[in-house]
Write an enzyme that holds these catalytic residues in place. Structure first.
Site, PDB file in Angstrom:
ATOM      1  N   GLU A  80       0.860  -1.184   0.000  1.00 11.33           N
ATOM      2  CA  GLU A  80       0.000   0.000   0.000  1.00 11.33           C
ATOM      3  C   GLU A  80       0.898   1.236   0.000  1.00 11.33           C
ATOM      4  O   GLU A  80       1.798   1.363   0.824  1.00 11.33           O
ATOM      5  CB  GLU A  80      -0.916  -0.015   1.237  1.00 11.33           C
ATOM      6  N   GLU A 101     -10.655   4.199   9.110  1.00 12.92           N
ATOM      7  CA  GLU A 101     -10.747   3.775   7.710  1.00 12.92           C
ATOM      8  C   GLU A 101     -11.180   2.317   7.605  1.00 12.92           C
ATOM      9  O   GLU A 101     -10.592   1.512   6.882  1.00 12.92           O
ATOM     10  CB  GLU A 101      -9.415   4.004   6.995  1.00 12.92           C
ATOM     11  N   ARG A 137      -2.053   3.557  17.047  1.00 13.02           N
ATOM     12  CA  ARG A 137      -2.065   4.734  16.164  1.00 13.02           C
ATOM     13  C   ARG A 137      -3.177   5.721  16.534  1.00 13.02           C
ATOM     14  O   ARG A 137      -4.296   5.315  16.853  1.00 13.02           O
ATOM     15  CB  ARG A 137      -2.212   4.311  14.714  1.00 13.02           C
ATOM     16  N   ARG A 191     -11.969  17.108  10.130  1.00 12.19           N
ATOM     17  CA  ARG A 191     -11.154  15.886  10.244  1.00 12.19           C
ATOM     18  C   ARG A 191      -9.859  16.153  11.024  1.00 12.19           C
ATOM     19  O   ARG A 191      -9.404  15.315  11.806  1.00 12.19           O
ATOM     20  CB  ARG A 191     -10.823  15.364   8.843  1.00 12.19           C
ATOM     21  N   LYS A 193       0.831  10.786  13.609  1.00 18.20           N
ATOM     22  CA  LYS A 193       1.410  11.287  12.357  1.00 18.20           C
ATOM     23  C   LYS A 193       1.921  12.709  12.551  1.00 18.20           C
ATOM     24  O   LYS A 193       1.424  13.432  13.411  1.00 18.20           O
ATOM     25  CB  LYS A 193       0.374  11.262  11.231  1.00 18.20           C
ATOM     26  N   ASP A 214      -2.830  14.098   6.903  1.00 15.27           N
ATOM     27  CA  ASP A 214      -2.274  12.848   6.371  1.00 15.27           C
ATOM     28  C   ASP A 214      -1.041  13.052   5.499  1.00 15.27           C
ATOM     29  O   ASP A 214      -1.147  12.970   4.274  1.00 15.27           O
ATOM     30  CB  ASP A 214      -3.363  12.124   5.555  1.00 15.27           C
ATOM     31  N   GLU A 237       5.121   9.466  13.737  1.00 10.46           N
ATOM     32  CA  GLU A 237       5.015   8.667  12.511  1.00 10.46           C
ATOM     33  C   GLU A 237       5.230   9.586  11.316  1.00 10.46           C
ATOM     34  O   GLU A 237       4.429  10.484  11.045  1.00 10.46           O
ATOM     35  CB  GLU A 237       3.636   7.993  12.416  1.00 10.46           C
ATOM     36  N   GLU A 260       3.627   9.132  -0.884  1.00  8.05           N
ATOM     37  CA  GLU A 260       2.237   9.015  -1.326  1.00  8.05           C
ATOM     38  C   GLU A 260       1.701  10.328  -1.893  1.00  8.05           C
ATOM     39  O   GLU A 260       0.956  10.336  -2.870  1.00  8.05           O
ATOM     40  CB  GLU A 260       1.374   8.570  -0.132  1.00  8.05           C
TER      41      GLU A 260
END
Ligand code: GCV
Length: 717
Positions: free
Chosen positions: A184, A308, A341, A353, A377, A382, A404, A410
């Site tokens: 991924e 998710e 996480r 969000r 994160k 993101d 993280e 990505e």
């Protein structure tokens, strides 16, 4: 004639050998032949090696690596001796050192902890030697790698007098690798783990993976995707994991697994996975026991829960702390940890969000068991090209937070764009939370120094795949390298890291290093400019996140739509996170919130992250927001072109294979920067009703052209 043919053959084979040697496989362990003058110095300083007791597997690997390095760099291995003699290279643990007569300042050693090392010129039993000393075999291995790195950088050995120890304990790579071999968000081919052939076949590449990581001090690897499958915890797969753990153990690398929260249901038909169910708790205890029986140094679990679509404690009305603590309890007897996480957001929550993780986790501060790290994160959305630091850093003093980062790109151009990420990492690590006064940086939160945490950690989502060069492009290797260096010491400067990487990867020659470093240091900002300038975020096309898609607004989950993030219309653009909007600003300490509160007087890098502003809002330059936005997009394209030009000028210093590969990628980057700029300007011009000014080159095509482009096979999705 025959001699001529023979010479041709030799020449051809040499060419193919050097081509093989420069395909990127060797990463920072190339060990190229040293220039004569430096080789002379090394030969004078180190004439032999005292290996010590090589029955220890970690020591044996340190010696093996040193001999590989010396053989390649100097043409022959070092002769070995059993005791110190003049100009030996010695590896001594502090215990062994204490049994010698020596002039070493042993106080320095005490400060080094379990993994640190000291490299110095010393007298051992009256003989002048080059000494690597440490409190453990692991420290000696790290010291050996450091010596080899310094030799590759041609540092004078006489002046080499350094001690170093990691500032963060768990320095982990997270692989988002699936059991079917796909990765991924992976852009370097399929997974390097061959789950099918394991445990019977252990590819030699696993050892090279361990060497490359140990050279950086990375000491943990999560083998499977956080979007996990329960079968990873099935006995057959634990045996496969054990085979990898065996290869990595002597390098000081622990394996971890992403654990699927409802594994008791999926593997053993339980009715639920409720953390309050005693049978479920027992299942995890039994599972931990089963794992530790065959992987005695197993690191622990990484968990993505209630995010998710992943199952989690919330399915039973339980908190994240209750879920994490159940797993922590199971791992505790064996010294294992849980990395839980904080990347959670829900389509059923109308809240911004960017605020949801803080809202969910802040009230849980202090409620986690001691062997839980909360993995956060770097930013609240993101892994965007730029985000302000995540407001959870500094907000949970009673819980150890681990960082993280994403190493795989990505959102920053996959493997085809150059984007050196160390400046992004550094920007976040240096961000001041002010929670304990000025200087309370994110780095101090995660290294535990701010709140005196014993357990500390950092994770990087790996960019590693089956590609011969590991990372899909040569310059992507720099991000793996930089992550490792910053994980060891989060206060290291990104320029210094880039300089070392270039010298290790290409050449020390300053005429190469300086301009190439220029490419690296401007690359991330270039990407920000041509993708998401002035604090914009998440404008990427849906799903695969390849290319621009600011027009997307019809996906069922609101926060999956780029339009959710930019909120552009006739009146303006940007996400209002002030009091008049979502008030996400209130999640930051007041000093930070104040610094972002006034759009006229703030770092404009984050302008539209926090503010929704009219198109004719005056920027600090005096230009309108619309004009400024256009100029940022243009600047991004110009920067990509400038990077390309600089690379062309570096041809004399780079081998054909890596030069051409990088040049081809830079051409794609230039073309795609233009695409990003044109598509975004076409879209923003349309929604704002603002014309592209006359002196600005209009987009090559109309908006519909860009909207219609589709990329069903973009990788990593
Ligand atoms: C592993 C983003 C990515 C997902 C990733 C997720 C996460 O949403 O697009 O691919 O899933 O982050 O970090 O869990």
């Amino acid at each position: 004639m025959r001699i001529f043919t023979l010479l041709l053959l030799i020449a051809a084979s040499l060419t193919s050998l050097s081509a093989y040697a420069e395909d990127g496989y060797d990463l920072w362990l190339r060990y190229q032949t040293l220039p004569k003058s430096y080789a002379k110095e090394v030969n004078r300083t180190i004439k032999s090696l005292v290996p010590g007791d090589v029955s220890n597997p970690t020591r044996a690997l340190a010696i093996e690596e040193l001999q590989t390095g010396f053989s390649k760099m100097l043409g022959k291995p070092l002769p070995t001796k059993s005791n110190a003699s003049k100009a030996s290279l010695m590896l001594l643990t502090s215990k062994a050192l204490a049994q010698t007569s020596n002039d070493v300042d042993t106080a320095r050693l005490t400060e080094l902890g379990d993994e640190g090392y000291l490299i110095t010129q010393a007298k051992i039993n009256k003989k002048p030697v080059t000494l690597i000393a440490a409190n453990s075999e692991q420290g000696l291995l790290y010291g050996a790698f450091e010596l080899l790195q310094q030799m590759q950088l041609q540092t004078s050995l006489k002046e080499l007098n350094r001690s170093s120890s990691p500032k963060i304990q768990r320095r982990v790579l997270d692989h988002w690798d699936n059991l079917d071999g796909s990765v991924e968000r992976g852009y370097a081919g399929s997974s390097i783990w061959d789950w099918w052939e394991l445990p019977g076949v252990t590819n030699p590449r696993y050892k090279d993976y361990a060497r490359a990581n140990a050279a950086l001090g990375i000491n943990g690897t999560v083998l499977n995707n956080v979007n996990s499958k329960a079968i990873s915890l099935d006995h057959r797969y634990i045996e496969k994991t054990a085979a990898l753990a065996d290869v990595f153990r002597p390098y000081g690398i622990k394996v971890y697994l992403s654990a699927r929260f409802n594994a008791p249901m999926e593997l053993d038909g339980f009715e639920n996975a409720d953390p309050q169910n005693p049978k479920v708790r027992q299942w995890w205890k039994d599972k931990a026991k089963e794992i530790y029986q065959i992987i005695p140094n197993f690191g622990g679990f990484l968990v993505k829960a209630n995010s998710e679509g992943q199952p989690g404690p919330g399915d039973y009305g339980r908190s994240h702390a209750e879920g994490a603590n159940m797993l922590a309890e199971a791992l505790e007897p064996y010294g294992g940890i849980v990395m839980w996480r904080a990347f959670v957001y829900s389509e059923h929550d109308a809240e911004d969000r960017g605020k949801q993780a803080y809202n969910e986790f802040k009230p849980l501060d202090g409620k986690f068991k001691d062997n839980v790290l909360l993995q956060v994160k770097n930013g609240a959305i993101d892994f965007q090209p730029r985000e302000p630091y995540h407001p959870l850093f500094g907000a949970m003093p009673n819980t150890p937070l681990m960082m993280e980062f994403q190493i795989t790109k990505e959102y920053l151009g996959f493997a085809t764009h150059i984007a050196y990420l160390a400046p992004l990492y550094q920007e976040v690590l240096e961000a001041d939370t002010f929670v304990k006064g000025k200087g309370s940086t994110v780095a101090k939160v995660i290294d535990g120094s701010l709140d005196s945490h014993k357990l500390t950690g950092i994770a990087g989502v790996a960019n590693i795949g089956h590609h011969r060069n590991w990372s899909g492009s040569i310059f992507n290797q720099a991000n793996w390298y930089a992550y490792g260096r910053l994980a060891w010491d989060p206060y290291t400067d990104s320029q210094a890291i880039g300089r070392d990487w270039l010298a290790l990867t290409f050449t020390n020659e300053e005429k190469f290093v300086e301009p190439a470093l220029g490419i690296m240091m401007r690359s991330r900002e270039a990407v920000v400019d041509y993708m998401t300038p002035l604090g914009l975020a998440h404008l990427m096309a849906t799903g695969h996140h390849y290319g621009p898609g600011p027009w997307v607004s019809d996906l069922p989950r609101p926060e999956w739509n780029p339009a959710y993030y930019h909120k552009a219309d006739k009146n303006g653009i940007g996400f209002d996170r002030t009091k008049t909007g979502s008030n996400a600003l209130s999640q930051y300490p007041k000093e930070v919130a104040q610094s972002f509160a006034d759009p006229k007087n703030m770092d404009e890098k984050f302008l539209l992250w926090f503010h929704h502003l009219p198109w004719d809002f005056k920027l600090q330059s005096g230009k309108t927001l619309w004009r400024g936005l256009i100029e940022h997009y243009d600047h991004g394209v110009e920067e990509a072109k400038a990077m390309q030009q600089t690379w062309q000028s570096l041809k004399p210093y780079v081998d054909q294979e890596r030069f051409t590969d990088t040049a081809q990628r830079l051409q794609i980057q230039v073309d795609e920067a233009q695409w990003w700029r044109d598509a975004c300007l076409a879209y923003f011009s349309e929604v704002s009703g603002k014309a592209i000014p006359k002196d600005i080159t209009p987009p090559k095509h109309d908006l519909q052209y860009y909207i219609k482009l589709s990329y069903p096979y973009a990788p990593g999705n």
